[in-house]
Write a protein that holds these residues in place. Sequence first.
Motif, PDB file in Angstrom:
ATOM      1  N   GLN A 168     -11.383   5.454  -4.037  1.00  0.00           N
ATOM      2  CA  GLN A 168     -11.660   4.570  -2.902  1.00  0.00           C
ATOM      3  C   GLN A 168     -11.596   3.101  -3.282  1.00  0.00           C
ATOM      4  OE1 GLN A 168     -12.784   5.452   0.596  1.00  0.00           O
ATOM      5  NE2 GLN A 168     -11.441   7.097  -0.099  1.00  0.00           N
ATOM      6  N   SER A 169     -11.741   2.789  -4.582  1.00  0.00           N
ATOM      7  CA  SER A 169     -11.610   1.403  -5.025  1.00  0.00           C
ATOM      8  C   SER A 169     -10.154   0.956  -5.021  1.00  0.00           C
ATOM      9  CB  SER A 169     -12.211   1.221  -6.421  1.00  0.00           C
ATOM     10  OG  SER A 169     -11.410   1.869  -7.416  1.00  0.00           O
ATOM     11  N   ILE A 170      -9.227   1.902  -4.986  1.00  0.00           N
ATOM     12  CA  ILE A 170      -7.803   1.588  -4.913  1.00  0.00           C
ATOM     13  C   ILE A 170      -7.375   1.427  -3.462  1.00  0.00           C
ATOM     14  CG2 ILE A 170      -5.483   2.392  -5.504  1.00  0.00           C
ATOM     15  CD1 ILE A 170      -7.300   1.657  -7.909  1.00  0.00           C
ATOM     16  N   SER A 171      -7.796   2.367  -2.617  1.00  0.00           N
ATOM     17  CA  SER A 171      -7.458   2.312  -1.191  1.00  0.00           C
ATOM     18  C   SER A 171      -8.355   3.273  -0.432  1.00  0.00           C
ATOM     19  CB  SER A 171      -5.990   2.704  -0.968  1.00  0.00           C
ATOM     20  OG  SER A 171      -5.710   2.857   0.420  1.00  0.00           O
ATOM     21  N   THR A 172      -8.755   2.863   0.759  1.00  0.00           N
ATOM     22  CA  THR A 172      -9.546   3.763   1.607  1.00  0.00           C
ATOM     23  C   THR A 172      -8.700   4.921   2.113  1.00  0.00           C
ATOM     24  OG1 THR A 172      -9.076   2.348   3.516  1.00  0.00           O
ATOM     25  CG2 THR A 172     -11.142   1.948   2.334  1.00  0.00           C
ATOM     26  N   ASN A 173      -7.371   4.829   1.958  1.00  0.00           N
ATOM     27  CA  ASN A 173      -6.495   5.931   2.359  1.00  0.00           C
ATOM     28  C   ASN A 173      -6.445   7.038   1.320  1.00  0.00           C
ATOM     29  OD1 ASN A 173      -5.472   5.139   4.950  1.00  0.00           O
ATOM     30  ND2 ASN A 173      -4.318   3.526   3.927  1.00  0.00           N
ATOM     31  N   LEU A 174      -7.115   6.847   0.191  1.00  0.00           N
ATOM     32  CA  LEU A 174      -7.219   7.899  -0.817  1.00  0.00           C
ATOM     33  C   LEU A 174      -8.521   8.654  -0.573  1.00  0.00           C
ATOM     34  CD1 LEU A 174      -6.031   5.903  -3.969  1.00  0.00           C
ATOM     35  CD2 LEU A 174      -4.665   7.299  -2.409  1.00  0.00           C
ATOM     36  N   ASP A 175      -8.448   9.678   0.252  1.00  0.00           N
ATOM     37  CA  ASP A 175      -9.634  10.424   0.680  1.00  0.00           C
ATOM     38  C   ASP A 175      -9.840  11.598  -0.287  1.00  0.00           C
ATOM     39  OD1 ASP A 175     -11.747  11.488   2.059  1.00  0.00           O
ATOM     40  OD2 ASP A 175     -10.562  12.226   3.747  1.00  0.00           O
ATOM     41  N   ILE A 176     -10.340  11.267  -1.477  1.00  0.00           N
ATOM     42  CA  ILE A 176     -10.449  12.238  -2.567  1.00  0.00           C
ATOM     43  C   ILE A 176     -11.894  12.707  -2.700  1.00  0.00           C
ATOM     44  CG2 ILE A 176      -9.983  12.661  -5.001  1.00  0.00           C
ATOM     45  CD1 ILE A 176      -7.502  11.835  -3.406  1.00  0.00           C
TER      46      ILE A 176
END
Length: 565
Positions: free
Chosen positions: A162-170
């Motif tokens: 999430q620190s890279i992008s909020t589109n990374l829903d991991i």
Amino acid sequence: MNKVVVSFVALLAAASIVQPTLAQPAANLTTSRIVIAPAQSPLARTIKEGLSTAYASARAGTPAYEEAQRLYFLYGERSFEPIWLSQDTSGQLTFSPAAEKIVALFRNAEAEGLRPQDYLTAEIDLTRVGGDAVAMATLETAFTSATTRYAHHLHNGRINPQSISTNLDIKTKSIDEAALLERLARSADPAAVLNELSPTHPEFLSLKAALASFNTIATDRPTPIAGGPTLRPGNTDPRVHAIRERLQVASLGSDIYDDITFQAVKSFQASQGLEVDGVIGPATISALNGGAEIRREDIIANMERWRWMPSDLGDFNVFVNIPEFRLSVQRNFQEEYTTRVVVGTFKNQTPVFSDSIRHLVVNPYWNVPTSIIKGEIAPAVLNNHGYTDAKNMDLIYNGDVVSPWQVNWSAVSASNFPFRVRQRPGPGNSLGQIKFLFPNKHDVYLHDTPSKNLFSRASRAFSHGCVRVEDPFAFADALMANEPNISRTSLEAMFGPSERWVNPTKQIPVHLAYFTVRVDGAGAMQNFSDVYGHHAALIAAMGLGATPITPNVVADTSIPGEVAP
């Protein structure tokens, strides 16, 4: 012996330690009683005092508080006795054999794509301790923190997606730390225990092997074909000889771009997902040269992303690699079907997450997302009241379909547009004739499209976020391989004006992933463009010496788009 009993979420599962490393999902945890036993030895009392002070002084809700709480209850279960340290009769302090082996793993962390300095901190230096009991206790707990940090980095990676992008829903994968530490302390081979936390996917293992032999790989690239003017059949250029050699076409002793080479170039372009036109431009030259050179940091960053993936992708699954613009159906790590896809633009990015396909919908309605209604549909309708009829769309007000010719448009504006909009089934529907649903908060899915021309492009980031599939019914046939009552034939028999839902008996895992380096079945590494900039941002966050680069933005296609917010 008196004991203080505290109610707390269990850190250890009963008495069993058979494969306890990976924690059960949170829904399965039960509240149980954690026993805090009094410290007996001088070193145990020092450890307890230090942990108590850290626990009491930390502010609730902070990472420091959570760390102090975790360590206090973990050591409290074992009467605050050390896990990693021991003293002989002369007071000499030593690491246990297991700890020594773990230190060796820390030193070799680069082989895992990790950093030794994250674990080999000054706090775990035996030579700094001497006979100081407080320093001993600090070393003991610091070693536990370093070991659990290393374990989490192996299992989940060291960067928060999430620190890279909020589109990374991991989703973070859990570790039962107490059980893990217990196993490590007792094990004659702690490396094997920790290795259970690393990804087992063949591509991750291939990347790890590539990292180990990186210097060999870097010098094994073919002599690059030089850039130059775009080549079309009939052009003369000295590079034609090198192109023929690369494509293993028999040399004709001529610089002319002939028909035999033209056909070989088209076959090569098709194999690389490029536009199959036989024109040799920069993209084809780059592909002939093996793509952009793969750097050490590219391998490490893609290993990190494999750690973000679920540990079990499913024996039978759908894998969409966004930078590759490609979908595959995989069974036991083997590809059974693959096809091209179109993904979201830089502005409307396809999110990265995992879910399960639960429904297939033939002759789907397209329920237009609010963002597209506000940004595209409403202005178009206000400019042309017949727009929705022309696009085979319904205006819906309070649950009822209303005619645009009965609306008092003078009372409506783009900011005050009280209608939902849906597009009826039909040949012009933006979702085509079928969609594949895995209900999720992003409101994205896989689907057909009437815009087939975009699949011939080398870069295919054109949608509003959903994934368009080039041949959706061939994909459906591969997807339903385990469903005896569902096939391409049965789905095509449902064509018509009415929406039809089909529910497979088994849900199928689907992974929307983001890998810029992949390893093919022959063991060759393939490099793909960083379409959303996630890769450059991750390399920078990992401290690997690169600065985030904003990728080229591919414009949205014309109204209507496919998806999601």
